[in-house]
Scaffold this active site. Structure first.
Site, PDB file in Angstrom:
ATOM      1  N   LYS A  72      73.486 -24.382  22.150  1.00 18.53           N
ATOM      2  CA  LYS A  72      74.940 -24.346  21.935  1.00 18.53           C
ATOM      3  C   LYS A  72      75.715 -25.242  22.903  1.00 18.53           C
ATOM      4  CE  LYS A  72      75.218 -19.925  19.564  1.00 18.53           C
ATOM      5  NZ  LYS A  72      75.769 -18.571  19.491  1.00 18.53           N
TER       6      LYS A  72
ATOM      7  N   ASP B 253      81.918 -18.448  16.516  1.00 22.89           N
ATOM      8  CA  ASP B 253      81.604 -17.183  17.195  1.00 22.89           C
ATOM      9  C   ASP B 253      82.884 -16.479  17.642  1.00 22.89           C
ATOM     10  OD1 ASP B 253      78.850 -17.168  16.970  1.00 22.89           O
ATOM     11  OD2 ASP B 253      78.506 -18.188  18.892  1.00 22.89           O
TER      12      ASP B 253
ATOM     13  N   GLY C  28      76.086  -6.051  16.209  1.00 23.88           N
ATOM     14  CA  GLY C  28      76.096  -7.518  16.174  1.00 23.88           C
ATOM     15  C   GLY C  28      76.012  -8.118  14.781  1.00 23.88           C
TER      16      GLY C  28
ATOM     17  N   ASN D 232      78.593 -23.636  17.917  1.00 27.66           N
ATOM     18  CA  ASN D 232      77.582 -22.953  17.085  1.00 27.66           C
ATOM     19  C   ASN D 232      77.554 -23.505  15.666  1.00 27.66           C
ATOM     20  OD1 ASN D 232      79.866 -21.806  15.909  1.00 27.66           O
ATOM     21  ND2 ASN D 232      78.837 -19.855  15.548  1.00 27.66           N
TER      22      ASN D 232
ATOM     23  N   TYR E 229      71.559  -8.252  17.526  1.00 27.86           N
ATOM     24  CA  TYR E 229      71.377  -7.532  16.273  1.00 27.86           C
ATOM     25  C   TYR E 229      69.910  -7.521  15.881  1.00 27.86           C
ATOM     26  CZ  TYR E 229      71.209 -12.274  14.448  1.00 27.86           C
ATOM     27  OH  TYR E 229      70.864 -13.578  14.227  1.00 27.86           O
TER      28      TYR E 229
ATOM     29  N   SER F  78      70.424 -15.774   9.436  1.00 29.82           N
ATOM     30  CA  SER F  78      71.395 -16.666   8.796  1.00 29.82           C
ATOM     31  C   SER F  78      70.956 -17.109   7.396  1.00 29.82           C
ATOM     32  CB  SER F  78      71.669 -17.868   9.697  1.00 29.82           C
ATOM     33  OG  SER F  78      72.314 -17.428  10.868  1.00 29.82           O
TER      34      SER F  78
END
Ligand code: NAP
Length: 480
Positions: free
Chosen positions: A276, A311, A444, A296, A423, A229
């Site tokens: 989450k 998401d 992903g 998220n 991912y 991120s």
């Protein structure tokens, strides 16, 4: 020393100062420390760290003092530990500033603020405390202690930082903590746990433009080592010329986020494993969060946190480019990510089979969404062909820390679209196998990017800049 000088020159554009860790040098070079400042173009710090503080010098205190006395005159700073005797201070000539340091490789000593205040032996000294937060709360303790020292300035210069993975925010947010400097080292030659690479510090986090008022965004969760991120959000903040930085904030207890938000200008956070569900409960939740049961994205408002779930849209965007309305799908896994996937697919009217290692969790999720459920075993896999138009892999398997392929016993036939939420750098084992069988695959990283685009909008009120977007994967080639 010659190699160190080469590295310093090669990185000169990203660093303002060099610390020579003389305890890493070959013993034969130690008598020549005085030469180093002339070999580089930046003002150096001389440090000869003892083994007790995590260093490599084992020659004893008298020898260390002699080396410092012989070399210090050529340096701008000398690092001396808080417990060395006065004879070390006398070895440092006037005009060379002492960084008075304390290292704790086992925890965060308390009361840290007072300890830092009492470190300098004179107003000309710079206090340095490098401590080791072992949990998120201790990282917030470090930030609280630094902030409690008030504005930094002449006579109150300090460096308060957390080592290790929990300490990363204290290194990037040096300006917010009032730190005189921050340390980094090359990724391939890390000099201390938690150091960031100068490239990451300057190019990714834009360290040079961060000031105490720079807004802070971040990703909270644990572990965060594989989170991409920051690589998505920071270039977008730069491209949009927004005065904000997005940092990894490793927290094992989400409750600490409120304390952090009182200490830093924290505007919002991405939320990842394992927080989450907790984030959904602690926030003023939007409708998607309430229906999915997972959050998220936390956006700070005057009344606390607003919870969102990006998401769902992030999952659907790459799917729509490939199969706009799948009639039937198999979802592997029943954790937090599967909740968003089941909700998203049911919103398209897709009939679902949910398979999970723990069958009860599959059944509970299926019950919420009017889906079928099966255990992830031979009998469950026998039901997959009827749902094989789309197969979505949502378990945490496929990364180096949880390797493997949860559908290893299922033979792809080539008509399936296979979507893996996990991912990494390349394709995960399941996607490699699916592609070899002729299937169309969705990686992903595409979902990660799409959910980040929406988060960016929520955090900043601006569109994610086109120039910082990851190009979507090409549509699958038509097969005979
Ligand atoms: P989670 O709530 O912890 O759920 C983990 C799931 O994986 C559960 O269904 C668990 O089964 C299953 N699992 C774990 N190890 C397994 C194994 N060895 N064999 C079989 N099943 C196993 O995690 P999550 O939040 O759903 O996240 C799952 C993955 O999705 C993570 O890797 C995350 O990074 C990824 N993700 C990606 C994106 C994206 O944007 N691409 C977004 C969200 C999540 P049990 O119930 O039996 O324990």
């Amino acid at each position: 020393m010659a190699r160190a000088a080469d590295l310093a020159r090669a990185n000169a554009a990203r660093i303002d100062m060099v610390e020579l860790r003389a305890d890493f040098l070959d013993g034969g070079e130690l008598p020549h420390l005085r030469r180093f400042p002339d070999m580089i173009g930046t003002p150096p710090i001389l440090t000869i760290r003892r083994a007790a503080e995590g260093g490599r010098f084992r020659g004893g205190e008298p020898a260390r003092r002699r080396l410092i006395a012989a070399a210090a005159g050529g340096y701008r700073y000398v690092d001396l530990e808080s417990d060395v005797d006065r004879s070390f201070d006398e070895a440092v000539p006037a005009g060379v500033r002492v960084i008075r340091s304390l290292h704790d490789t086992g925890g965060v000593p308390q009361p840290l603020g007072r300890i830092v205040r009492e470190l300098p032996r004179s107003p000309a000294e710079i206090a340095k405390a490098a401590v080791t937060p072992r949990i998120g709360r201790e990282m917030v303790d470090v930030i609280e202690a630094a902030r409690g020292l008030g504005a930094a300035g002449a006579g109150r210069e300090r460096i308060v930082l957390g080592m290790g993975r929990f300490g990363v925010p204290t290194r990037i947010l040096a300006a917010h903590l009032g730190n005189y400097l921050t340390f980094c080292s090359l990724a391939a030659r890390s000099a201390a746990p938690g150091h960031l690479d100068p490239d990451a510090m300057v190019d990714l986090y834009r360290f040079r433009s961060i000031h105490a008022g720079t807004r802070v965004l971040g990703v909270v969760g644990t572990p965060l080592s594989h989170s991409r991120s920051p690589q998505l959000h920071n270039p977008a903040l730069a491209a949009a010329a927004i005065d904000a930085v997005y940092v990894p904030i490793e927290l094992d207890d989400l409750a600490e986020l409120d304390r952090l938000a009182r200490l830093l200008p924290l505007d919002g956070c991405s939320v990842t494993i394992p927080h989450k569900s907790r984030a959904a409960r602690m926030s003023d939740a939007g409708e998607t969060v309430r229906r999915v049961g997972a959050c998220n994205t936390l956006v700070r408002t005057p009344n606390g946190w607003r919870g969102e779930n990006t998401d769902v849209r992030g999952f659907l965007a790459p799917l729509r480019r490939m199969v706009p309305a799948p009639r039937r799908a198999a979802v592997v896994g029943a954790g937090g990510a599967a909740r968003a996937v089941a909700f998203a697919l049911r919103s398209l009217g897709t009939e679902l089979l949910i398979l999970n290692r723990t069958a009860e969790r599959a059944r509970a999720l299926a019950l919420e969404h009017g889906a079928m459920a099966a255990r992830l075993d031979a009998s469950g896999l026998a039901r997959v062909p009827a749902y094989s138009e789309l197969i979505v892999q949502t378990t945490s398997m496929g990364l180096p820390d949880n390797p493997g392929d949860p559908l290893a016993a299922y033979a792809f036939r080539g008509h399936e679209v296979v979507y893996d939420l996990v991912y990494g750098e390349g394709l995960t084992p399941i996607l490699q196998r699916a592609r070899e069988a002729g299937c169309a695959v969705i990686d992903g990283r595409q979902m990660l990017a799409e959910q980040a685009y929406e988060q960016f909008r929520l955090f900043t009120g601006r569109e994610f800049p086109e120039s910082a977007r990851t190009p979507p994967a090409a549509p699958p080639a038509a097969t005979a």
